[in-house]
Motif scaffolding. Structure first.
Motif, short mmCIF file in Angstrom:
data_model
loop_
_atom_site.label_atom_id
_atom_site.label_comp_id
_atom_site.label_asym_id
_atom_site.label_seq_id
_atom_site.Cartn_x
_atom_site.Cartn_y
_atom_site.Cartn_z
N ILE A 119 0.97 -1.21 -0.27
CA ILE A 119 0.28 0.21 0.17
C ILE A 119 1.24 1.45 0.34
CG2 ILE A 119 -1.78 1.39 1.69
CD1 ILE A 119 -3.18 -1.27 2.08
N GLY A 120 2.11 1.22 0.91
CA GLY A 120 3.05 2.34 1.05
C GLY A 120 3.69 2.91 -0.65
N GLU A 121 3.21 1.76 -1.22
CA GLU A 121 3.87 2.33 -2.88
C GLU A 121 3.03 2.18 -3.66
OE1 GLU A 121 5.91 -1.40 -4.15
OE2 GLU A 121 7.90 -1.00 -2.64
N LEU A 122 1.90 2.18 -2.73
CA LEU A 122 0.54 3.08 -4.11
C LEU A 122 0.62 4.43 -4.63
CD1 LEU A 122 -2.76 0.72 -3.02
CD2 LEU A 122 -0.70 0.10 -5.17
N SER A 123 0.07 5.09 -6.02
CA SER A 123 -0.23 6.65 -6.14
C SER A 123 -1.13 7.07 -5.27
CB SER A 123 -0.18 7.20 -8.04
OG SER A 123 -1.25 5.99 -8.60
N GLY A 124 -0.79 8.13 -4.79
CA GLY A 124 -2.11 9.04 -4.56
C GLY A 124 -3.91 8.97 -4.52
N GLY A 125 -3.52 8.73 -6.17
CA GLY A 125 -4.59 8.21 -6.58
C GLY A 125 -5.36 6.80 -5.98
N GLN A 126 -4.44 6.13 -6.53
CA GLN A 126 -5.23 4.58 -6.11
C GLN A 126 -4.96 4.62 -4.68
OE1 GLN A 126 -0.50 3.23 -7.73
NE2 GLN A 126 -2.19 2.40 -9.35
N ARG A 127 -4.31 5.12 -3.54
CA ARG A 127 -4.95 5.48 -2.12
C ARG A 127 -6.78 5.60 -2.11
NH1 ARG A 127 0.38 7.00 1.51
NH2 ARG A 127 1.42 5.93 0.20
N ARG A 128 -6.75 6.14 -2.77
CA ARG A 128 -7.67 6.89 -3.31
C ARG A 128 -8.48 6.15 -3.10
NH1 ARG A 128 -10.12 10.39 0.63
NH2 ARG A 128 -11.47 12.13 -0.89
N ARG A 129 -8.43 5.51 -4.49
CA ARG A 129 -9.56 4.06 -4.46
C ARG A 129 -9.56 3.33 -3.81
NH1 ARG A 129 -7.11 3.65 -10.09
NH2 ARG A 129 -5.86 5.23 -9.75
N LEU A 130 -9.02 2.70 -3.16
CA LEU A 130 -8.80 1.38 -2.19
C LEU A 130 -9.94 1.91 -1.00
CD1 LEU A 130 -7.20 -1.31 -1.10
CD2 LEU A 130 -5.80 -0.23 -0.73
N GLN A 131 -9.13 3.21 -0.61
CA GLN A 131 -9.81 3.71 0.57
C GLN A 131 -11.23 3.73 0.29
OE1 GLN A 131 -10.05 7.82 0.89
NE2 GLN A 131 -10.55 8.04 3.59
N LEU A 132 -11.51 3.70 -0.90
CA LEU A 132 -13.02 4.12 -1.07
C LEU A 132 -13.67 2.27 -1.19
CD1 LEU A 132 -15.90 4.96 -2.34
CD2 LEU A 132 -14.90 4.56 -4.40
N LEU A 133 -13.21 1.61 -2.08
CA LEU A 133 -13.12 -0.21 -1.94
C LEU A 133 -13.13 -0.56 -0.42
CD1 LEU A 133 -13.84 -2.26 -3.30
CD2 LEU A 133 -11.46 -3.46 -3.00
N LEU A 134 -12.54 -0.21 0.43
CA LEU A 134 -12.33 -0.70 2.14
C LEU A 134 -14.01 -0.26 3.08
CD1 LEU A 134 -8.57 0.38 3.41
CD2 LEU A 134 -10.20 -2.16 2.40
N VAL A 135 -14.10 1.15 2.30
CA VAL A 135 -15.04 1.41 3.10
C VAL A 135 -16.23 1.28 2.58
CG1 VAL A 135 -16.29 3.92 3.47
CG2 VAL A 135 -14.59 4.00 3.47
N LEU A 136 -16.55 0.13 1.13
CA LEU A 136 -18.07 0.01 0.54
C LEU A 136 -17.76 -1.20 1.23
CD1 LEU A 136 -17.83 1.29 -3.18
CD2 LEU A 136 -19.73 2.09 -1.20
N LEU A 137 -16.80 -2.08 1.41
CA LEU A 137 -16.77 -3.80 2.24
C LEU A 137 -17.73 -3.69 3.21
CD1 LEU A 137 -13.28 -4.93 0.12
CD2 LEU A 137 -15.84 -5.38 -0.89
N SER A 138 -17.15 -2.46 4.11
CA SER A 138 -17.43 -2.78 5.57
C SER A 138 -18.97 -2.99 5.38
CB SER A 138 -17.17 -1.46 6.09
OG SER A 138 -17.55 -0.03 5.53
N GLU A 139 -20.08 -2.28 3.76
CA GLU A 139 -20.87 -2.42 3.93
C GLU A 139 -22.13 -1.17 5.13
OE1 GLU A 139 -22.78 -6.63 4.49
OE2 GLU A 139 -23.23 -6.42 2.53
N PRO A 140 -22.00 -0.55 5.14
CA PRO A 140 -22.94 0.52 5.15
C PRO A 140 -23.80 0.68 4.72
CG PRO A 140 -21.08 1.55 3.87
CD PRO A 140 -20.60 0.33 3.73
N ASN A 141 -24.95 1.89 5.45
CA ASN A 141 -25.99 1.68 5.03
C ASN A 141 -26.60 3.34 4.57
OD1 ASN A 141 -27.28 2.55 7.06
ND2 ASN A 141 -27.96 0.13 7.24
N VAL A 142 -25.14 4.02 4.40
CA VAL A 142 -25.29 5.28 4.77
C VAL A 142 -23.81 5.97 4.63
CG1 VAL A 142 -25.83 8.07 5.94
CG2 VAL A 142 -27.12 5.96 6.15
#
Length: 603
Positions: free
Chosen positions: A407-430
């Protein structure tokens, strides 16, 4: 048009890859060029080559004798020991710079909220960036090059910058080259688009909307491996075509071809189905704010706000920096309690926030993407399909090889996308998205919007990217004066309201800075460049044009129906109807062009 500067057969190579190979481009008088492309493909490098800040390995950059080039890139910083006034106007006396309308306009548009005598070292990074942009724009340049100029600007700041750049030169003079991920801004300022990819620069006629159309046509003729990308661009184009006239009425935009191409393309979201799914996941109660007030250190931030979030609601929140948007989000998320009023929360509500900080990735720099994602879920439902985390990562622009990247070798945009994926995988409904466009290129923004189209929950988006806000949300609100105000006409209404606020306090802006020129400042035009009466006249003409366009479109539909039902041997009647259709088309074209002119005048 006269040549200003250009590049011939440019080649630039780094040890690990070739950035450009045989690139030839040019900037002529009157050119307004937007530069797009994936992160890391060389957009900023191209600007540096053209501006002479970077030497190519082969080829050359030429410019007309005496051409002046002003450039602001993402790394430009000013001397932190300077004051704001010294950085922008140097040592010129007040009466010298205050008599220059351009300088007054730039100061009012970019730094009106920053103390004139403040030292740059005391300012935030965003404020310093705005000062640097102002320092560039007060200069007199033949060519202006800007790298991500909308970073750290709010919605009205972006609207001001678009208006300033559009009016900076005459239509056949000056040159603008701008790199930005802000698609509304691209359409507002550019008449040509350069796409940087795979070591080359492709030139497209028109702004972002026209560029998307031409890409769709290009992709339609490409290999089958491009099918998914083509479908995504078709969806993007379909939304553009259904949007406001400003997106679709430019003369260079091939409306007929676009209409035929997307005739069978459905709306980007099935609102009814998403609402039904959201209700099943959330129940009828989500989050209710009832007569909420929030005060900090004796200052009232929010006052008397009542807002009931519904299952599946998709809302954009607008507001100036410091207006209270983050406070409002914290109330919804439950991380802040109100000073007055109460917050009611449904029993099944699970709120997740995609914050501006990459908190979800802290402490994971040495772990591989595959391992971090694999700990969460083995499948995620998108629409009617179950996708593995690997498939989701691919949808968000990751290659299979990058799954094994730390993860430390990812670009800023790649980290941002990974962050979104981790948030979605936590299954929020809001889901709350706080400035989600940071570090994203236009292609990736389109992919994320496509993913959000199928997300069945309540979505709240706070962003200065008006294109994103209009694209993924169904309604917009503004935090203004401590209140939450609904915006039936969307972002345009917000910009208009903010302009009215500026009108009300014009003459008081920078009072301490304009000690020697208060009379000059008070007589300056409003934020839109129009007086109050001129603005009212323009708004009336704009409204009349909109009503006339709607009336003509209805008449056109009626004529088409008559033609379909008419006796095909009645040539006189058919000819009269066809003649009227041509008259309607000409009048609509004229009205839409006038509509655009009025929109630009009104800001």
């Amino acid at each position: 048009m006269a040549h200003l500067l250009g590049a011939e057969r440019l080649r630039l190579e780094y040890p690990t890859r070739v950035v450009f190979d045989g690139v030839t481009v040019g900037v002529s008088e009157g050119d307004r060029i937007g530069v797009v492309g994936r992160n890391g493909d060389g957009k900023s490098t191209l600007l540096s080559l053209l501006a002479g800040r970077l030497e190519p390995d082969d080829g050359r950059v030429t410019s007309r004798r005496g051409v002046s080039i002003g450039m602001l890139d993402q790394g430009d910083v000013l001397d932190p020991s300077l004051t704001v006034s010294a950085a922008i106007v140097g040592d010129r006396a007040d009466h010298e710079w205050a008599s220059d309308s351009r300088i007054r306009d730039v100061i009012a548009g970019l730094v009106s909220d920053i103390a004139w005598d403040a030292q740059l070292s005391t300012l935030s990074g965003g404020q310093q960036r705005r000062v640097a942009l102002a320092a560039l724009l007060v200069g007199d340049w033949d060519v202006v090059m800007l790298d991500e100029p909308t970073n750290h600007l709010d919605v009205e700041g972006i609207a001001w910058l678009a208006k300033h750049l559009s009016a900076r030169w005459g239509s056949s003079s000056g040159g603008l080259v701008v790199v930005t991920h802000d698609r509304w801004f691209l359409d507002a300022v550019s008449t040509t688009t350069w796409e940087v990819h795979d070591g080359v620069v492709e030139v497209f006629e028109g702004g972002y909307a026209a560029y998307i159309l031409q890409r769709v046509e290009r992709d339609r003729m490409a290999s089958a491996s491009e099918a998914r990308r083509q479908n995504l661009m078709r969806k993007e184009l379909a939304w553009l075509r259904r949007g406001a006239p400003a997106r679709t009425s430019k003369p260079k935009f091939r409306i007929d071809a676009a209409t035929e191409l997307i005739a069978d393309e459905p709306p980007p979201r099935n609102t009814i189905a998403l609402s039904r799914l959201a209700t099943a996941r959330l129940g009828k109660d989500v989050v209710d704010l009832e007569d909420i007030g929030v005060a900090f250190d004796g200052r009232q931030i929010l006052d008397g706000i009542t807002w009931r979030l519904a299952p599946g609601e998709r809302t954009g929140i607008l507001g100036a920096n410091g207006a209270g948007k983050s406070t409002l989000l914290s109330l919804v998320a439950g991380s802040l309690q109100p000073t007055t009023g109460k917050v009611k929360r449904g029993k099944t509500v699970n709120v997740a926030t995609l914050s501006q900080r990459l908190e979800e990735l802290e402490g994971l720099e040495h772990e591989r993407v595959r391992d971090v994602v694999g700990r969460l879920r083995t499948a995620y439902t998108v629409g009617d399909k179950d996708l593995s985390p690997g498939q989701l990562l691919e949808r968000l622009g990751f290659s299979s090889a990058q799954l094994s990247t730390a993860i430390g070798e990812l670009s800023g945009g790649q980290r941002r996308r990974l962050q979104l994926l981790l948030v979605l995988l936590s299954e929020p409904n809001v889901l709350i998205l706080d400035e989600p466009t940071n570090d994203m290129d236009t292609d990736m923004l389109a992919a994320i919007e496509d993913l959000l189209d199928e997300w069945p929950g309540t979505l709240i988006v706070v962003s200065h990217d008006r294109y994103l806000v209009e694209r993924v949300t169904d309604q917009q609100y503004a935090v203004m004066g401590g209140k939450l105000r609904h915006l039936p006409n969307g972002v345009d209404e917000y910009v208009r309201l903010r302009a009215l606020e500026d009108d009300a306090r014009s003459g008081s802006l920078h009072e301490s800075s304009f000690q020697a020129s208060n009379a000059t400042s008070a007589a300056a035009p409003t934020a839109s460049g129009l007086s109050g009466s001129e603005r009212r006249t323009a708004e009336k003409e704009l409204s009349a044009a909109e009503r006339r366009i709607v009336k003509l479109e209805k008449e056109k539909e009626s004529l088409h129906l008559q033609l379909a039902e008419a006796d095909q041997s009645d040539y006189a009647k058919l000819g009269a109807a066809q003649s009227r259709l041509e008259e309607i088309a000409d009048e609509v074209d004229t009205l839409e062009l006038r509509w655009l002119e009025l929109q630009e005048q009104l800001g």
